[in-house]
Scaffold this active site. Sequence first.
Site: not given
Length: 466
Positions: A375, A465, A392
């Site tokens: 990222s 998650k 994004h």
Amino acid sequence: MSTFNRLQKRLSRQGIETHYENSIYHFNRNQIEAKVLLPESLPLEERAVQQLLDLASVRVPGSDAKVCEARATPDFHPGSTAPVGSIVATTEDLVIPAAIGTDINCGMRLLTTGLSYQEADAQKAALIQQLKNILLLDQRDVPVTPNSFSALFDEGLEAWLQELPYQGIWQQADFKRMYTELSAVLSTQAVKAHSRYAPEAFFEKREIIRPASLGTVGSGNHFVELQIVDTILDRHAAYAAGLREGEVLMMIHTGSRDVGFYVGQRWADKARAQWPATEKYPASGLFGLTAEHAQEYLLAMGVAARYAWANRIVLAELVRSAWQKVFTQDKSKLIVDLSHNIIFPEQGMNLHRKGATPARAGELALIPGSMGDYSYLVKGKGHSDWLWSCSHGAGRSVRRQVIRGKLPDIRQNSRLPWQCITLKSERLREEAPAAYKPITPVIEIQEQAGLIQPVARVRPWITFKA
């Protein structure tokens, strides 16, 4: 015949002219134009192109309101109605509720921790258990009051903090730090709201309310991820952000949860109901709102947006509480919190961003890859032709509906070691690295086009998650 030539022919049969130059796809249908920034190496889906042109074509009978520009970033792929990675600029008197959907103010929050990977890894098992308890097993105590919700929706985040009860998670929260960190929550001043558009359950005659969704991550691509600063790319910007190589970061990706659905669905229905009875519905199913209806929608959207910011604040405090229990210290600090499913009044227009992030000159932005890829923390360069925006994330390359029916090697396309903590095995398939584009070309093309300046690259360590 190349893949692009085949796509070009299919689009031509639908009346869509297409050409590709300098990594930009140009589309024109009935004098309606749109542009997509995308490396030739990454896939372009026909359905996403159709959705972008449908957005660019929205008009309201009897009104001069219109779409001014339509763009898409390299994470471009089809959505349920509007494509992900799209930015649509309209005149100030027009909003398109379906252009941002029901996941209103989905966004990212990034925090430093003050601990190195080596220090954190020594307590990895205990840390996973504490975070699993609060993020996945619902072991959290987040009390709020009707007055705090009134303050949130009618006044803003600072007023909300002032009205919180000294109970539950708030007994150990550092309020001075939270007040200071509000300055790193971008664009809050651009959003107005009013409590009359909020769910009535928030104002019941009770001293304490514990909303089921407040402080929760949600499903789909939302996550809480512990990351490690891998490479500093802009030394001065990284120093200003408080980053150092080898440090553990916390990244939170979630939105307005059931409040966004409540607002988004109601106003999508209202936009349809406002359509003139004498006019045929648009084939795209996209309906705009103008004049006073547009202003009302923005106030309702603001309710969901402020709830999303509050949700990310709560999640950060929950993660901090787990961190404190494991390491008996918490030196974490917010770097940035920013939105990517929202409408902001900017530059004399309404900028609708669906899975696209503001990249205004000098402002920080986050572009995550998959849980098996890097990222990036970047700085925006304020590119006007790309509507002051960037991607994004990496963007999906395989839709959930498709990958659910497969049994792929979930480590396929992983560029890095990764670990996902979840109670649902299907998340490992749906969110596997193979379902996403590689992040490197997504970043490189935006840097080359002048949208962003990379500040730091981080790698995943542990992803949670729901």
